[in-house]
Design a protein around this motif. Structure first.
Motif, PDB file in Angstrom:
ATOM      1  N   LEU A   1       0.693  -1.377   0.121  1.00 45.31           N
ATOM      2  CA  LEU A   1      -0.019  -0.108   0.113  1.00 45.31           C
ATOM      3  C   LEU A   1       0.876   1.135   0.148  1.00 45.31           C
ATOM      4  N   TRP A   2       0.565   2.275  -1.086  1.00 42.67           N
ATOM      5  CA  TRP A   2       1.000   3.364  -0.817  1.00 42.67           C
ATOM      6  C   TRP A   2       0.228   4.359   0.335  1.00 42.67           C
ATOM      7  N   ARG A   3      -0.955   4.299   0.233  1.00 46.96           N
ATOM      8  CA  ARG A   3      -1.794   5.144   1.137  1.00 46.96           C
ATOM      9  C   ARG A   3      -3.225   4.298   1.085  1.00 46.96           C
ATOM     10  N   GLU A   4      -3.803   4.587   2.208  1.00 44.88           N
ATOM     11  CA  GLU A   4      -5.221   4.134   2.345  1.00 44.88           C
ATOM     12  C   GLU A   4      -6.219   5.304   2.061  1.00 44.88           C
ATOM     13  N   THR A   5      -7.312   4.756   1.303  1.00 51.32           N
ATOM     14  CA  THR A   5      -8.329   5.792   0.839  1.00 51.32           C
ATOM     15  C   THR A   5      -9.374   5.968   1.916  1.00 51.32           C
ATOM     16  N   GLY A   6      -9.299   5.357   3.039  1.00 47.57           N
ATOM     17  CA  GLY A   6     -10.322   5.426   4.046  1.00 47.57           C
ATOM     18  C   GLY A   6     -11.646   4.876   3.799  1.00 47.57           C
ATOM     19  N   ASP A   7     -11.816   4.165   2.765  1.00 43.37           N
ATOM     20  CA  ASP A   7     -13.054   3.226   2.676  1.00 43.37           C
ATOM     21  C   ASP A   7     -12.493   1.751   2.699  1.00 43.37           C
ATOM     22  N   GLY A   8     -11.744   1.400   3.456  1.00 44.65           N
ATOM     23  CA  GLY A   8     -11.252  -0.013   3.231  1.00 44.65           C
ATOM     24  C   GLY A   8     -10.461  -0.404   2.324  1.00 44.65           C
ATOM     25  N   HIS A   9     -10.074   0.565   1.427  1.00 43.84           N
ATOM     26  CA  HIS A   9      -9.206   0.446   0.341  1.00 43.84           C
ATOM     27  C   HIS A   9      -8.021   1.048   0.351  1.00 43.84           C
TER      28      HIS A   9
END
Length: 181
Positions: free
Chosen positions: A61-69
């Motif tokens: 992962l580079w970053r989390e999008t906040g919606d579980g993805h």
């Protein structure tokens, strides 16, 4: 043409060697604000692209999008060209690797003669087709079993196309259309 920094060259070269050209993990010592600044600059130049991470394949992962993805970073064709690698060559190597690891093609299902499924298929291939009631009488199945066999065994497993139309006299008639060579 923009000149690459040593860090940018390392990131792109490492990503070109990984499956799917994934640019992560970043080099040791590159973290926090410095990593964000380097990656942002590379995205602006079109050398990296942020894409949805496939967590089932454990993509980093580079970053989390906040919606579980989350997202990961992928080296683009422009990024490959920036380090002197022809994108077609990389794709060819990846394709060869994929074919080597793919499972063999599934076996084509064989329809055994004398079975209720064979009777169902024969009835549906007739020019006048068959109704649910006619199939029930020929096979001894209940209506829900007939519909389930058409949807599951014929359509999903065997890949046959089953069509239906309303007939004024007989009601709903089901058919397997003729396949032209």
């Amino acid at each position: 043409m923009t000149k690459l920094t040593e860090t940018q060259t390392i990131i792109l070269s490492a990503g070109a060697q990984r499956p799917e050209n994934i640019a992560l993990p970043l080099p040791k010592g590159l973290a926090g604000a410095a990593a964000k600044m380097a990656v942002t600059k590379m995205i602006e130049h079109g050398w990296l692209q942020e894409v949805d991470a496939n967590l089932r394949r454990n993509e980093p992962l580079w970053r989390e999008t906040g919606d579980g993805h989350g997202t990961t970073l992928v080296v683009t064709d422009a990024g490959l060209l920036a380090i002197g690698i022809e994108p077609v060559a990389v794709k060819a190597v990846v394709t060869i690797g994929k074919h080597a690891t793919e499972a063999p093609a599934p076996k084509v299902p064989v329809i055994r003669e004398g079975t209720k499924q064979a009777t169902l298929i024969a009835m549906l291939r007739r020019s006048d087709g068959a109704t649910i009631e006619e199939i029930m009488a020929a096979t001894g199945w209940l209506g829900h079993t007939v519909r389930g066999a058409m949807a599951g065994a014929l359509k999903k497993k065997l890949g046959l196309e089953v069509s239906s139309e309303k007939d004024e006299v007989r009601g709903r008639v089901y058919r397997i259309p003729e396949v032209l060579p």
